[in-house]
Scaffold this active site. Structure first.
Site, PDB file in Angstrom:
ATOM      1  N   LYS A 113      57.169 -57.682 -49.211  1.00 49.38           N
ATOM      2  CA  LYS A 113      58.174 -58.032 -49.953  1.00 49.38           C
ATOM      3  C   LYS A 113      58.083 -57.300 -51.346  1.00 49.38           C
ATOM      4  O   LYS A 113      59.371 -56.688 -51.754  1.00 49.38           O
ATOM      5  CB  LYS A 113      58.563 -59.362 -50.361  1.00 49.38           C
ATOM      6  CG  LYS A 113      58.692 -60.139 -48.932  1.00 49.38           C
ATOM      7  CD  LYS A 113      59.347 -61.445 -49.172  1.00 49.38           C
ATOM      8  CE  LYS A 113      59.780 -62.332 -47.989  1.00 49.38           C
ATOM      9  NZ  LYS A 113      60.345 -63.837 -48.237  1.00 49.38           N
ATOM     10  N   LYS A 199      61.309 -55.380 -34.168  1.00 57.36           N
ATOM     11  CA  LYS A 199      61.599 -56.684 -34.112  1.00 57.36           C
ATOM     12  C   LYS A 199      62.942 -56.809 -34.559  1.00 57.36           C
ATOM     13  O   LYS A 199      63.496 -56.531 -35.645  1.00 57.36           O
ATOM     14  CB  LYS A 199      60.357 -57.667 -34.961  1.00 57.36           C
ATOM     15  CG  LYS A 199      60.634 -58.834 -34.666  1.00 57.36           C
ATOM     16  CD  LYS A 199      59.665 -59.691 -35.635  1.00 57.36           C
ATOM     17  CE  LYS A 199      59.634 -61.256 -35.447  1.00 57.36           C
ATOM     18  NZ  LYS A 199      58.791 -61.862 -36.239  1.00 57.36           N
ATOM     19  N   LYS A 202      67.652 -59.058 -39.473  1.00 54.09           N
ATOM     20  CA  LYS A 202      68.723 -59.083 -40.116  1.00 54.09           C
ATOM     21  C   LYS A 202      68.747 -57.771 -41.292  1.00 54.09           C
ATOM     22  O   LYS A 202      69.522 -57.218 -41.483  1.00 54.09           O
ATOM     23  CB  LYS A 202      69.316 -60.244 -41.009  1.00 54.09           C
ATOM     24  CG  LYS A 202      69.875 -61.395 -40.004  1.00 54.09           C
ATOM     25  CD  LYS A 202      70.271 -62.621 -40.601  1.00 54.09           C
ATOM     26  CE  LYS A 202      69.210 -63.400 -41.038  1.00 54.09           C
ATOM     27  NZ  LYS A 202      69.627 -64.556 -41.443  1.00 54.09           N
TER      28      LYS A 202
END
Length: 336
Positions: A113, A199, A202
């Site tokens: 992240k 994968k 969103k």
């Protein structure tokens, strides 16, 4: 004998997509009949990344709606909102004091992240919350002294940290917490329809996932435009795109259709249009009842907010008992 307790949570980062449903929520519904289930919408975790306060609040409400629409039964399970149960953050502080910096610095999701934020802006602020949120995640689990946590293999690292924290706390202050066990479930590997090498997510953009409550026309359009054979797949081998459509059919429970199309593929007579049509039909059959239930719940906001309040209070009663014992063991005052 009382049932074993299961704890699992989901972040309110937008609508549930097929990957979320088949990877977690479908299993949550199934577990309700076997275990004492506590499920949470963890809005505090969503605050570790840049967000809009109004959007977060509405997303939290809608996530509760969508979980109920998917079959989470308020008569069987507790469905709480994290920010309505302050014991989570109180226990997280105690756990911060028994968790090493080194353990948190090795968490892969923090690194991932951080890279994502920095790729968007070199001036991005990497918050302390993002670094320490695995400790809050441990508190989410241990504040209910859960016996099991449903996880995929990619989440095993965080559960291992939770177990380590429980062991360290028990050793330092006296045995109190369970060491929660993973409840591994078979999760279909669903990939992006637009790029079957990645994968379903969103974060890749709208064309890369199918929302669980999307309109039928949009779903059919996405399936029709799904990448199938890119021309570089060896003869007789199923391409990633075709394999992904097979996995979607299989996830929807269409075993006979999968067997029939497999025979066609092996004989070289598979028509991609037929496969796509069957996949879209299966998805619509699955999704339509969820869509109808969601619409019904959205039209009764007072009912949903009542569940949020009532169930968060139930969760807080369990969590408060844990905090009472933690305070006693760690030397804090506890005024009840």
């Amino acid at each position: 004998m009382s049932k074993k307790r299961v704890l699992s949570c989901i972040q309110p980062t937008g609508e549930i997509h097929l990957g979320n449903y088949f990877g977690a929520v479908k299993n949550w519904v199934k577990l309700q009949d076997e275990y004492s289930c506590v499920y949470g919408v963890v809005d505090l975790h969503a605050m570790t990344m840049p967000y809009d306060p109004k959007v977060l609040k509405e997303n939290t409400f809608r996530m509760v709606v969508e979980l109920l629409a998917c079959g989470i039964d308020p008569e069987k399970s507790i469905l709480f909102v994290q920010s309505l149960v302050p014991q989570h953050t109180e226990l997280a502080w105690v756990f911060n004091c028994v968790t090493s910096y080194g353990e948190l610095s090795r968490m892969t999701q923090f690194k991932d992240k951080t890279e994502l934020l920095q790729s968007k802006s070199k001036k991005a602020i990497i918050s302390t919350g993002l670094f320490t949120y695995p400790v809050l995640q441990a508190a989410d689990i241990l504040v209910y002294n859960a016996d099991f946590v449903p996880v995929g293999k990619d989440q095993e690292q965080h559960l291992e940290l939770t177990r380590n924290i429980a062991v360290r706390f028990n050793k330092q202050f006296g045995v109190y917490f369970n060491e929660p066990e993973p409840l591994f479930t078979e999760i279909p590997k669903l990939m992006s329809l637009a790029d079957p090498t990645k994968k379903m997510s969103k974060s890749l953009g709208e064309k890369h996932y199918i929302g669980l409550f999307e309109e039928e026309a949009k779903i059919r359009k996405k399936v029709r435009s799904a990448v199938t054979d890119t021309g570089d797949t060896p003869e007789g081998v199923m391409s990633p795109g075709v394999d992904n459509l097979f996995n979607l059919l299989k996830a929807c429970g269409k075993v006979d259709a999968v067997e029939s199309f497999t025979t066609d593929h092996n004989s070289g007579t598979l028509r991609y249009k037929d496969l796509k049509d069957a996949t879209a039909d299966a998805l619509e059959e699955l999704i339509n009842p969820f869509r109808s239930k969601k619409e019904q719940l959205l039209n009764d906001r007072a009912y949903v907010e009542g569940i949020m309040k009532e169930h968060s209070q139930k969760a807080a009663e369990i969590a408060d008992e844990t905090l009472h014992n933690v305070k006693r063991l760690t030397g804090m005052f506890d005024i009840r």
